[in-house]
Design a protein around this motif. Structure first.
Motif, PDB file in Angstrom:
ATOM      1  N   ASP A 166      -8.112  12.281  10.288  1.00 20.25           N
ATOM      2  CA  ASP A 166      -7.062  11.724   9.420  1.00 20.25           C
ATOM      3  C   ASP A 166      -7.227  10.203   9.361  1.00 20.25           C
ATOM      4  O   ASP A 166      -6.296   9.454   9.634  1.00 20.25           O
ATOM      5  CB  ASP A 166      -5.688  12.112  10.005  1.00 20.25           C
ATOM      6  N   ASP A 206      -7.394  15.976   7.004  1.00 19.04           N
ATOM      7  CA  ASP A 206      -6.177  15.729   6.224  1.00 19.04           C
ATOM      8  C   ASP A 206      -6.514  15.150   4.844  1.00 19.04           C
ATOM      9  O   ASP A 206      -7.586  14.576   4.640  1.00 19.04           O
ATOM     10  CB  ASP A 206      -5.276  14.738   6.990  1.00 19.04           C
ATOM     11  N   ASN A 207      -5.588  15.301   3.947  1.00 19.39           N
ATOM     12  CA  ASN A 207      -5.576  14.587   2.653  1.00 19.39           C
ATOM     13  C   ASN A 207      -6.757  14.902   1.747  1.00 19.39           C
ATOM     14  O   ASN A 207      -7.317  14.002   1.118  1.00 19.39           O
ATOM     15  CB  ASN A 207      -5.521  13.060   2.887  1.00 19.39           C
ATOM     16  N   LYS A 244     -11.126   7.700   4.612  1.00 21.06           N
ATOM     17  CA  LYS A 244     -11.616   8.891   3.910  1.00 21.06           C
ATOM     18  C   LYS A 244     -13.114   8.873   3.578  1.00 21.06           C
ATOM     19  O   LYS A 244     -13.749   9.935   3.581  1.00 21.06           O
ATOM     20  CB  LYS A 244     -10.779   9.155   2.653  1.00 21.06           C
ATOM     21  N   ILE A 291       2.246   6.784   6.081  1.00 22.15           N
ATOM     22  CA  ILE A 291       1.240   7.746   5.625  1.00 22.15           C
ATOM     23  C   ILE A 291       0.863   8.745   6.719  1.00 22.15           C
ATOM     24  O   ILE A 291      -0.131   9.458   6.603  1.00 22.15           O
ATOM     25  CB  ILE A 291      -0.040   7.033   5.101  1.00 22.15           C
ATOM     26  N   VAL A 313       1.062   4.133  -2.794  1.00 21.84           N
ATOM     27  CA  VAL A 313       0.825   5.548  -2.494  1.00 21.84           C
ATOM     28  C   VAL A 313       1.997   6.385  -2.972  1.00 21.84           C
ATOM     29  O   VAL A 313       1.841   7.382  -3.650  1.00 21.84           O
ATOM     30  CB  VAL A 313       0.596   5.756  -0.971  1.00 21.84           C
ATOM     31  N   ARG A 340       0.841  -1.209   0.000  1.00 24.46           N
ATOM     32  CA  ARG A 340       0.000   0.000   0.000  1.00 24.46           C
ATOM     33  C   ARG A 340       0.871   1.253   0.000  1.00 24.46           C
ATOM     34  O   ARG A 340       0.616   2.202  -0.734  1.00 24.46           O
ATOM     35  CB  ARG A 340      -0.888  -0.042   1.247  1.00 24.46           C
ATOM     36  N   ARG A 381      -4.977  15.439  -2.488  1.00 21.53           N
ATOM     37  CA  ARG A 381      -4.615  14.205  -3.193  1.00 21.53           C
ATOM     38  C   ARG A 381      -3.998  14.464  -4.564  1.00 21.53           C
ATOM     39  O   ARG A 381      -4.537  14.046  -5.583  1.00 21.53           O
ATOM     40  CB  ARG A 381      -5.856  13.322  -3.343  1.00 21.53           C
TER      41      ARG A 381
HETATM   42  C1  DHB Z   1      -3.298   7.885   2.991  1.00 20.53           C
HETATM   43  C2  DHB Z   1      -3.894   8.253   4.184  1.00 20.53           C
HETATM   44  C3  DHB Z   1      -3.429   9.348   4.867  1.00 20.53           C
HETATM   45  O1  DHB Z   1      -4.024   9.761   6.019  1.00 20.53           O
HETATM   46  C4  DHB Z   1      -2.352  10.097   4.390  1.00 20.53           C
HETATM   47  O2  DHB Z   1      -1.947  11.176   5.114  1.00 20.53           O
HETATM   48  C5  DHB Z   1      -1.753   9.740   3.200  1.00 20.53           C
HETATM   49  C6  DHB Z   1      -2.219   8.643   2.497  1.00 20.53           C
HETATM   50  C7  DHB Z   1      -3.809   6.714   2.255  1.00 20.53           C
HETATM   51  O3  DHB Z   1      -4.613   5.966   2.817  1.00 20.53           O
HETATM   52  O4  DHB Z   1      -3.414   6.536   1.118  1.00 20.53           O
END
Ligand code: DHB
Ligand code: MG
Length: 256
Positions: A171, A197-198, A174, A68, A21, A17, A201
């Motif tokens: 965080d 967070d995030n 999602k 991550i 990423v 994973r 993307r």
């Molecule tokens: C992912 C999740 C996160 O909280 C992050 O900061 C970066 C990547 C992920 O699940 O890809």
């Protein structure tokens, strides 16, 4: 399968994973160089909690957690946000290895963090890192899915057995961003700060073709669009970021 086998499988999945990423991030070596430069000056052996943070990062790596977590500079930015509002009661959804929990708890002597993590392996790593930092009495790690734990926390806040939160960092998984945001608002004091967070993307946020297929994009869009119309929200904005963890961003909302 034996426990050791299970652990190896989980670690392999986590490593895969992380590789996925990282490989899909558009890297720019200047971003990493600037992070390194800044940390060389801002995170030194005599910085508060320096060795605790280094140990937390090392533990996460040794135990094979995916890389991550927020970057160290972003974690320090979260710390400054907590300091700006003198946050005492801090909630985090998604502990991972506890790096951001430690940085937020280290924002001040009265800061207390409640942090929620679904994965028991990650909880164990975080608890070890938090204990090593001497922060176990100020960081409460709650094991469970945010979707189960947050309503329980909210009921405790509503009944007065738990204080309202000043600062909330979301965080975690999602697709549940909006659920976590809605629960968070209900346990936040007036003028509390909620950060998600995030949400950027690598710019995928703005790609309409991804809404159906990318849960990161739909999770981010749901929270941004709902917050914009939410009359419990005073104001909100989105901060795009680059750095060693590449191009992403955070959504920031202030509660009325
Ligand atoms: C992912 C999740 C996160 O909280 C992050 O900061 C970066 C990547 C992920 O699940 O890809
Ligand atoms: Mg994140």
């Amino acid at each position: 399968m034996s426990n050791a086998g299970d652990t190896a499988t989980i670690k392999e999945q986590q490593a895969a994973r992380t590789r996925q990423v990282m490989s899909t991030h558009e890297k720019d070596e200047r971003w990493t160089a600037v992070d390194k430069y800044a940390l060389k000056h801002l995170h030194t052996a005599d910085s508060p909690y320096y060795s605790a943070i280094e140990k937390a990062l090392q533990l996460s790596e040794e135990k094979g957690l995916p890389s991550i977590e927020v970057s160290l500079l972003q974690g320090k930015w979260l710390q400054t946000q907590c300091q700006m509002i003198d946050a005492e009661h801090i909630l985090e959804v998604g502990t991972l290895g506890g790096v951001s929990s430690i940085l937020m708890a280290a924002s001040g002597p009265n800061a207390k963090v409640t942090t929620v993590e679904v994965d028991p392996e990650r909880v164990a790593v975080a608890e070890e890192a938090i204990a090593n930092a001497g922060l176990s009495d100020r960081v409460q790690v709650m094991t469970g899915a945010g979707i189960d734990v947050l309503p329980r926390l909210r009921q405790q806040v509503e009944s007065g057995s738990r204080p309202k939160y000043d600062f909330i960092f979301i965080d975690a998984d999602k697709p549940n961003n909006l659920n976590y945001f809605n629960e968070s608002i209900r346990m936040a004091r007036s003028r509390a700060c909620i950060i998600v967070d995030n949400v950027v993307r690598m710019g995928r946020l703005a790609d309409d073709t991804l809404v159906e297929t990318d849960v990161g994009v739909s999770g981010a869009r749901q929270v941004i669009q709902a917050a914009a119309k939410d009359n419990r929200v005073l104001s909100s904005t989105l901060l795009q970021t680059v750095g060693e963890k590449n191009y992403d961003g955070m959504f920031i909302a202030i509660v009325k």
